[in-house]
Design a protein around this motif. Sequence first.
Motif, mmCIF file in Angstrom:
data_model
loop_
_atom_site.group_PDB
_atom_site.id
_atom_site.type_symbol
_atom_site.label_atom_id
_atom_site.label_comp_id
_atom_site.label_asym_id
_atom_site.label_seq_id
_atom_site.Cartn_x
_atom_site.Cartn_y
_atom_site.Cartn_z
ATOM 1 N N UNK A 100 33.147 -25.539 12.014
ATOM 2 C CA UNK A 100 33.159 -26.189 10.702
ATOM 3 C C UNK A 100 31.870 -26.968 10.482
ATOM 4 N N UNK A 101 31.460 -27.714 11.498
ATOM 5 C CA UNK A 101 30.249 -28.515 11.371
ATOM 6 C C UNK A 101 29.030 -27.614 11.151
ATOM 7 N N UNK A 102 28.977 -26.495 11.856
ATOM 8 C CA UNK A 102 27.868 -25.559 11.690
ATOM 9 C C UNK A 102 27.846 -24.997 10.266
ATOM 10 N N UNK A 103 29.013 -24.729 9.704
ATOM 11 C CA UNK A 103 29.108 -24.239 8.329
ATOM 12 C C UNK A 103 28.576 -25.274 7.343
ATOM 13 N N UNK A 104 29.006 -26.523 7.519
ATOM 14 C CA UNK A 104 28.595 -27.586 6.600
ATOM 15 C C UNK A 104 27.091 -27.832 6.669
ATOM 16 N N UNK A 105 26.568 -27.915 7.879
ATOM 17 C CA UNK A 105 25.139 -28.194 8.055
ATOM 18 C C UNK A 105 24.286 -27.027 7.564
ATOM 19 N N UNK A 106 24.703 -25.820 7.903
ATOM 20 C CA UNK A 106 23.874 -24.657 7.616
ATOM 21 C C UNK A 106 23.879 -24.185 6.181
ATOM 22 N N UNK A 107 24.931 -24.512 5.432
ATOM 23 C CA UNK A 107 25.067 -23.924 4.100
ATOM 24 C C UNK A 107 25.150 -24.925 2.956
ATOM 25 N N UNK A 108 25.245 -26.229 3.253
ATOM 26 C CA UNK A 108 25.537 -27.168 2.166
ATOM 27 C C UNK A 108 24.448 -27.264 1.111
ATOM 28 N N UNK A 109 23.163 -27.101 1.507
ATOM 29 C CA UNK A 109 22.108 -27.230 0.510
ATOM 30 C C UNK A 109 22.106 -26.052 -0.470
ATOM 31 N N UNK A 147 32.306 -27.429 0.295
ATOM 32 C CA UNK A 147 32.655 -26.593 1.449
ATOM 33 C C UNK A 147 33.895 -27.113 2.160
ATOM 34 N N UNK A 148 34.009 -28.429 2.287
ATOM 35 C CA UNK A 148 35.208 -28.985 2.924
ATOM 36 C C UNK A 148 36.454 -28.694 2.093
ATOM 37 N N UNK A 149 36.321 -28.791 0.779
ATOM 38 C CA UNK A 149 37.477 -28.526 -0.080
ATOM 39 C C UNK A 149 37.934 -27.081 0.055
ATOM 40 N N UNK A 150 36.994 -26.161 0.288
ATOM 41 C CA UNK A 150 37.344 -24.752 0.450
ATOM 42 C C UNK A 150 37.838 -24.461 1.868
ATOM 43 N N UNK A 151 37.217 -25.113 2.847
ATOM 44 C CA UNK A 151 37.621 -24.904 4.243
ATOM 45 C C UNK A 151 39.045 -25.383 4.489
ATOM 46 N N UNK A 152 39.520 -26.331 3.668
ATOM 47 C CA UNK A 152 40.864 -26.881 3.849
ATOM 48 C C UNK A 152 41.937 -25.794 3.795
ATOM 49 N N UNK A 153 41.627 -24.681 3.147
ATOM 50 C CA UNK A 153 42.589 -23.589 3.032
ATOM 51 C C UNK A 153 42.597 -22.654 4.226
ATOM 52 N N UNK A 154 41.785 -22.981 5.239
ATOM 53 C CA UNK A 154 41.699 -22.134 6.439
ATOM 54 C C UNK A 154 41.951 -23.000 7.676
ATOM 55 N N UNK A 155 43.222 -23.141 8.082
ATOM 56 C CA UNK A 155 43.577 -24.036 9.193
ATOM 57 C C UNK A 155 42.805 -23.767 10.477
ATOM 58 N N UNK A 178 36.413 -16.620 15.648
ATOM 59 C CA UNK A 178 35.431 -15.665 15.158
ATOM 60 C C UNK A 178 34.728 -16.205 13.925
ATOM 61 N N UNK A 179 33.474 -15.796 13.749
ATOM 62 C CA UNK A 179 32.736 -16.178 12.557
ATOM 63 C C UNK A 179 33.275 -15.490 11.308
ATOM 64 N N UNK A 180 34.270 -14.628 11.487
ATOM 65 C CA UNK A 180 34.850 -13.913 10.350
ATOM 66 C C UNK A 180 35.450 -14.873 9.332
ATOM 67 N N UNK A 181 36.035 -15.957 9.795
ATOM 68 C CA UNK A 181 36.633 -16.927 8.871
ATOM 69 C C UNK A 181 35.543 -17.635 8.066
ATOM 70 N N UNK A 182 34.478 -18.027 8.752
ATOM 71 C CA UNK A 182 33.345 -18.644 8.047
ATOM 72 C C UNK A 182 32.796 -17.689 6.999
ATOM 73 N N UNK A 183 32.655 -16.423 7.388
ATOM 74 C CA UNK A 183 32.152 -15.421 6.442
ATOM 75 C C UNK A 183 33.085 -15.293 5.248
ATOM 76 N N UNK A 184 34.393 -15.334 5.497
ATOM 77 C CA UNK A 184 35.368 -15.230 4.421
ATOM 78 C C UNK A 184 35.239 -16.392 3.441
ATOM 79 N N UNK A 185 35.061 -17.606 3.955
ATOM 80 C CA UNK A 185 34.882 -18.783 3.098
ATOM 81 C C UNK A 185 33.641 -18.616 2.221
ATOM 82 N N UNK A 186 32.534 -18.214 2.844
ATOM 83 C CA UNK A 186 31.281 -18.047 2.109
ATOM 84 C C UNK A 186 31.380 -16.907 1.096
#
Length: 282
Positions: A178-187, A161-169, A2-10
């Motif tokens: 993960x790739x979509x998160x990095x590409x879409x939000x890194x800037x 983002x990778x350093x934060x994503x590391x806490x979400x296995x 679910x995108x819920x994890x991505x939302x939680x990271x952001x």
Amino acid sequence: MSNAVTFKVLEDIAKDLSGDEITFPTFLDITFQVRTALKDPNLNVDQLAKLVGAEPLMSTKIIRMANSVALNPSGREIADVKNGIIRVGMEAVRTVSFAVAMEQLLKSKQMQPFEGISRRLWEHTAHVAALARVLARKIARINGDEAMFTGLVHDIGVFYLMSRAAGFPELVADKAELHALLVGWHDNIGHALLSALGSPESVLLAVQEHETDREIKEIKTLSDVLYVANKIANRTASWRDPEFDGAVDTSMLDSLFDAETLAGIVDESEEEVASLKTALGG
């Protein structure tokens, strides 16, 4: 997944970067110290050399950079931090502090799941930083050191983002998400992080716009320099995974330069690119 994890990271990142007291990632500790020191108008070379000298990796990189082909055409070697800083300039210490911070992050245990993308990202980052310096000095006629710094930090949002994503296995396991998160939000994340670190407005604008496709008829500003350097680097050293993302569109380079001119720029800068990449290490 679910995108819920991505939302939680952001959501967690947004809370961190919008608070009154920002907790910077551990890998940025030394960068924060250097930034604070450089804001002191009374700071002298001796004081800065003492700060840098307390960090072995920074000391090594400063001396290596001072002795690089790009900054040492005379071939006269420097072996101490103080004279290294004098040669590269006090502002270059800021650049090296980020290089050290990101190198430490990439070698940390938490980043092991991202080994492939981390390696590509560092290669891309070093290439953009070096190319930005070349384009700034040779074409835009603006500060080459500021351009190199901007190239070095332009994708700091991906590292963060990778350093934060590391806490979400579950996110680490879902490579596509993960790739979509990095590409879409890194800037945007990179812009927010650098803003919190007190970076100059010109750097913030360039980082925020470096993925925004647009027409450029002449390279004039720092934002132009970073955008074009990023496009050139994406032809040979993109960090994005082709399994989850199409090739970056670099066709604007063919409108901005004819083939011979672009090849000439790349050829002319090749030695300097290699030299600066060696100086930054990683």
